[in-house]
Design a protein around this motif. Sequence first.
Motif, PDB file in Angstrom:
ATOM      1  N   SER A 102       0.840  -1.194   0.000  1.00 36.29           N
ATOM      2  CA  SER A 102       0.000   0.000   0.000  1.00 36.29           C
ATOM      3  C   SER A 102       0.875   1.244   0.000  1.00 36.29           C
ATOM      4  N   SER A 124      -9.938   7.716  -2.195  1.00 41.01           N
ATOM      5  CA  SER A 124     -10.629   6.427  -2.266  1.00 41.01           C
ATOM      6  C   SER A 124     -11.737   6.407  -3.308  1.00 41.01           C
ATOM      7  N   GLY A 146      -2.216  -0.149  -4.530  1.00 41.48           N
ATOM      8  CA  GLY A 146      -1.788  -1.519  -4.249  1.00 41.48           C
ATOM      9  C   GLY A 146      -0.771  -2.064  -5.240  1.00 41.48           C
ATOM     10  N   GLY A 172     -10.746   0.077 -12.904  1.00 48.06           N
ATOM     11  CA  GLY A 172     -10.229  -1.280 -12.784  1.00 48.06           C
ATOM     12  C   GLY A 172      -9.056  -1.613 -13.672  1.00 48.06           C
ATOM     13  N   GLY A 175      -6.921  -3.553 -11.546  1.00 47.07           N
ATOM     14  CA  GLY A 175      -7.627  -4.447 -10.628  1.00 47.07           C
ATOM     15  C   GLY A 175      -7.815  -3.804  -9.261  1.00 47.07           C
ATOM     16  N   GLU A 176      -7.727  -4.623  -8.229  1.00 49.06           N
ATOM     17  CA  GLU A 176      -7.919  -4.136  -6.867  1.00 49.06           C
ATOM     18  C   GLU A 176      -6.849  -3.133  -6.460  1.00 49.06           C
ATOM     19  N   ALA A 177      -5.701  -3.165  -7.124  1.00 51.91           N
ATOM     20  CA  ALA A 177      -4.628  -2.230  -6.785  1.00 51.91           C
ATOM     21  C   ALA A 177      -5.067  -0.779  -6.936  1.00 51.91           C
ATOM     22  N   ALA A 179      -8.102   0.429  -6.290  1.00 56.08           N
ATOM     23  CA  ALA A 179      -9.272   0.761  -5.478  1.00 56.08           C
ATOM     24  C   ALA A 179      -9.075   2.095  -4.756  1.00 56.08           C
ATOM     25  N   GLU A 180      -7.827   2.419  -4.470  1.00 56.77           N
ATOM     26  CA  GLU A 180      -7.451   3.733  -3.973  1.00 56.77           C
ATOM     27  C   GLU A 180      -6.270   4.213  -4.799  1.00 56.77           C
TER      28      GLU A 180
END
Length: 424
Positions: A102, A124, A146, A172, A175-177, A179-180
Amino acid sequence: MNILLVGSGGREHALCWKLAQSPQVESIFAAPGNPGIAEHASCVSLDVTDHAAVAAFCAEQAIGLVVIGPEAPLVDGLADSLRAADVPVFGPSARAAQLEGSKGFTKALCDRAGIPTARYVRASHAAEARAALADFDLPVVIKADGLAAGKGVIIAETADEAEDAIGHMFAGAFGEAGAEVVIEEFMTGEEASFFAITDGSAIVAFGSAQDHKRVGEGDIGPNTGGMGAYSPAPVLTAELEAQVMERIIAPTVATLATEGMPYSGVLFAGLMLTGEGPKLIEYNCRFGDPECQVLMTRLQSDLAELLLATAKGELASCPPPRLSDDYALTVVMAAKGYPGTPEKGGAIALGDTGGAKVFHAGTALKDGALVAHGGRVLNVTATGSSVTEAQSAAYSAVDGITFPTGFCRRDIGWREVARERGEA
């Protein structure tokens, strides 16, 4: 001692090659390994996300040390699970690995510890990120918070590029990386990498390097996981290294220890050498790739002894690492399409590479023949008494390799070569 090495890339090939030279090492297992690693280790099929299975394997094979190469298993907590099973492991806990997992975590730690870094905002959602852009001059740096395999960083030259980067990340693209996101001021200076080993208390320096992130010559095009590197980086002088240890590395280790998440493993600090002194760009919680390849080529000490001492919390009593005064330079040969969709399956013939060492990064065997099986495929590494000499030897070896569906940058080390020629 039996060792389990986790990973399959060029970094892990370099680690395996160096570990195999230790008189303390009886056998090495690699999960999953690659054809180059297989020259030094037994490659095993082991799901490293199944921590219980990894611990059981360690018990069955009397593993005395686990070396975790990539960042994802560290962020996933594999080191924690192994330590709980009384298996010595080189690599930080999941909490400490947030330094890489992070970017926002690292930025907040820098705030608490007074570590010099770029001004930033963590957002975020897209509206929050776009609103924050008004507080930054152009160019501006947009980062996925991320893990994004070294590709989640965009330097936006215009407001439209910054808006697009934010939109893609929250849509996206990583991906999830994504998300912020972290928005940072653009720092001016030259980048360099500094490495230190710590067991949470003792800290030893482990050398410097300079990576080449952009895919194109002259540092143009999109960011990659790294197209080449050399070590040491003369721009990071002994005086500057001392500043980095005092102002960046030591406060990081001390703060994490005080906050109940002591760091054990290698700390890889990406630095910007600004007019105000070195500033932290970001941390990695593992050896860099391709920086590891040049560091291992220069290392003269027993790597297994160093990593085991770190894992056992006995680093203070271990001889400090010794690195050759020679320069090492590695050239990444990548598959066409990288860093987008790489062309897999291309035939490779290593040919005559002289005294250079070829580390396998993304290879496979197909009907007994070597083929490309990833984006970054080979790391061609050579040494010399200067960066110019190491560069010449590395590219001579590259020219001895037949890889029709591959490509490489032809200017790795260009800044230091220019300085050696008196052109900079």
